[in-house]
Design a protein around this motif. Structure first.
Motif, PDB file in Angstrom:
ATOM      1  N   UNK A  44       0.837  -1.208   0.000  1.00 41.14           N
ATOM      2  CA  UNK A  44       0.000   0.000   0.000  1.00 41.14           C
ATOM      3  C   UNK A  44       0.871   1.257   0.000  1.00 41.14           C
ATOM      4  N   UNK A  45       1.915   1.250   0.809  1.00 37.99           N
ATOM      5  CA  UNK A  45       2.820   2.394   0.873  1.00 37.99           C
ATOM      6  C   UNK A  45       3.515   2.601  -0.473  1.00 37.99           C
ATOM      7  N   UNK A  46       3.953   1.523  -1.097  1.00 41.67           N
ATOM      8  CA  UNK A  46       4.610   1.627  -2.402  1.00 41.67           C
ATOM      9  C   UNK A  46       3.659   2.178  -3.453  1.00 41.67           C
ATOM     10  N   UNK A  47       2.422   1.715  -3.448  1.00 35.19           N
ATOM     11  CA  UNK A  47       1.432   2.218  -4.416  1.00 35.19           C
ATOM     12  C   UNK A  47       1.115   3.688  -4.166  1.00 35.19           C
ATOM     13  N   UNK A  48       1.023   4.056  -2.903  1.00 32.42           N
ATOM     14  CA  UNK A  48       0.735   5.445  -2.555  1.00 32.42           C
ATOM     15  C   UNK A  48       1.843   6.373  -3.037  1.00 32.42           C
ATOM     16  N   UNK A  49       3.093   5.984  -2.791  1.00 32.49           N
ATOM     17  CA  UNK A  49       4.200   6.847  -3.202  1.00 32.49           C
ATOM     18  C   UNK A  49       4.434   6.791  -4.710  1.00 32.49           C
ATOM     19  N   UNK A  50       4.023   5.708  -5.372  1.00 29.53           N
ATOM     20  CA  UNK A  50       4.105   5.664  -6.836  1.00 29.53           C
ATOM     21  C   UNK A  50       3.093   6.643  -7.438  1.00 29.53           C
ATOM     22  N   UNK A  51       1.928   6.722  -6.826  1.00 32.24           N
ATOM     23  CA  UNK A  51       0.874   7.626  -7.314  1.00 32.24           C
ATOM     24  C   UNK A  51       1.175   9.074  -6.944  1.00 32.24           C
ATOM     25  N   UNK A  52       1.760   9.285  -5.779  1.00 29.29           N
ATOM     26  CA  UNK A  52       2.081  10.624  -5.287  1.00 29.29           C
ATOM     27  C   UNK A  52       3.563  10.672  -4.915  1.00 29.29           C
ATOM     28  N   UNK A  53       4.450  10.825  -5.900  1.00 29.11           N
ATOM     29  CA  UNK A  53       5.892  10.783  -5.641  1.00 29.11           C
ATOM     30  C   UNK A  53       6.370  11.806  -4.616  1.00 29.11           C
ATOM     31  N   UNK A  54       5.668  12.896  -4.475  1.00 29.85           N
ATOM     32  CA  UNK A  54       6.083  13.912  -3.492  1.00 29.85           C
ATOM     33  C   UNK A  54       5.983  13.417  -2.056  1.00 29.85           C
ATOM     34  N   UNK A  55       5.268  12.316  -1.837  1.00 29.89           N
ATOM     35  CA  UNK A  55       5.144  11.743  -0.501  1.00 29.89           C
ATOM     36  C   UNK A  55       6.315  10.833  -0.150  1.00 29.89           C
ATOM     37  N   UNK A  56       7.131  10.481  -1.142  1.00 29.55           N
ATOM     38  CA  UNK A  56       8.250   9.583  -0.887  1.00 29.55           C
ATOM     39  C   UNK A  56       9.291  10.302  -0.036  1.00 29.55           C
ATOM     40  N   UNK A  57       9.667   9.673   1.024  1.00 24.22           N
ATOM     41  CA  UNK A  57      10.646  10.270   1.932  1.00 24.22           C
ATOM     42  C   UNK A  57      10.558   9.594   3.285  1.00 24.22           C
ATOM     43  N   UNK A  58      11.251  10.139   4.250  1.00 27.23           N
ATOM     44  CA  UNK A  58      11.268   9.503   5.571  1.00 27.23           C
ATOM     45  C   UNK A  58       9.895   9.531   6.219  1.00 27.23           C
ATOM     46  N   UNK A  59       9.665   8.522   7.040  1.00 29.78           N
ATOM     47  CA  UNK A  59       8.413   8.425   7.777  1.00 29.78           C
ATOM     48  C   UNK A  59       8.435   9.365   8.980  1.00 29.78           C
ATOM     49  N   UNK A  60       7.485   9.172   9.871  1.00 28.46           N
ATOM     50  CA  UNK A  60       7.413  10.043  11.049  1.00 28.46           C
ATOM     51  C   UNK A  60       8.631   9.852  11.947  1.00 28.46           C
TER      52      UNK A  60
END
Length: 63
Positions: A44-60
């Motif tokens: 799910x995380x991989x799909x989310x960041x593939x769809x919204x590349x600006x979200x790719x980065x360190x977690x909390x």
């Protein structure tokens, strides 16, 4: 926000997997189930960041 929740869920599942005894019958099936859930969360995380590349980065931040 959803990305951060996924990171937290993956961290929690990883901690549970690491604390689950291995190769002891029923406990092993619990580990398998937890690893499956972690795999789903990672997908799910991989799909989310593939769809919204600006979200790719360190977690909390963990503290």
């Amino acid at each position: 926000m959803f990305r951060d929740l996924l990171h937290e869920e993956i961290a929690a599942l990883t901690a549970r997997i690491e604390s689950t005894p291995r190769y002891t019958g029923a406990e092993d099936s619990e580990g398998i189930r937890l690893r499956g859930q972690r795999g789903e969360a990672c997908q799910l995380l991989a799909r989310l960041t593939a769809r919204y590349p600006e979200l790719d980065g360190p977690g909390p931040a963990r503290g």
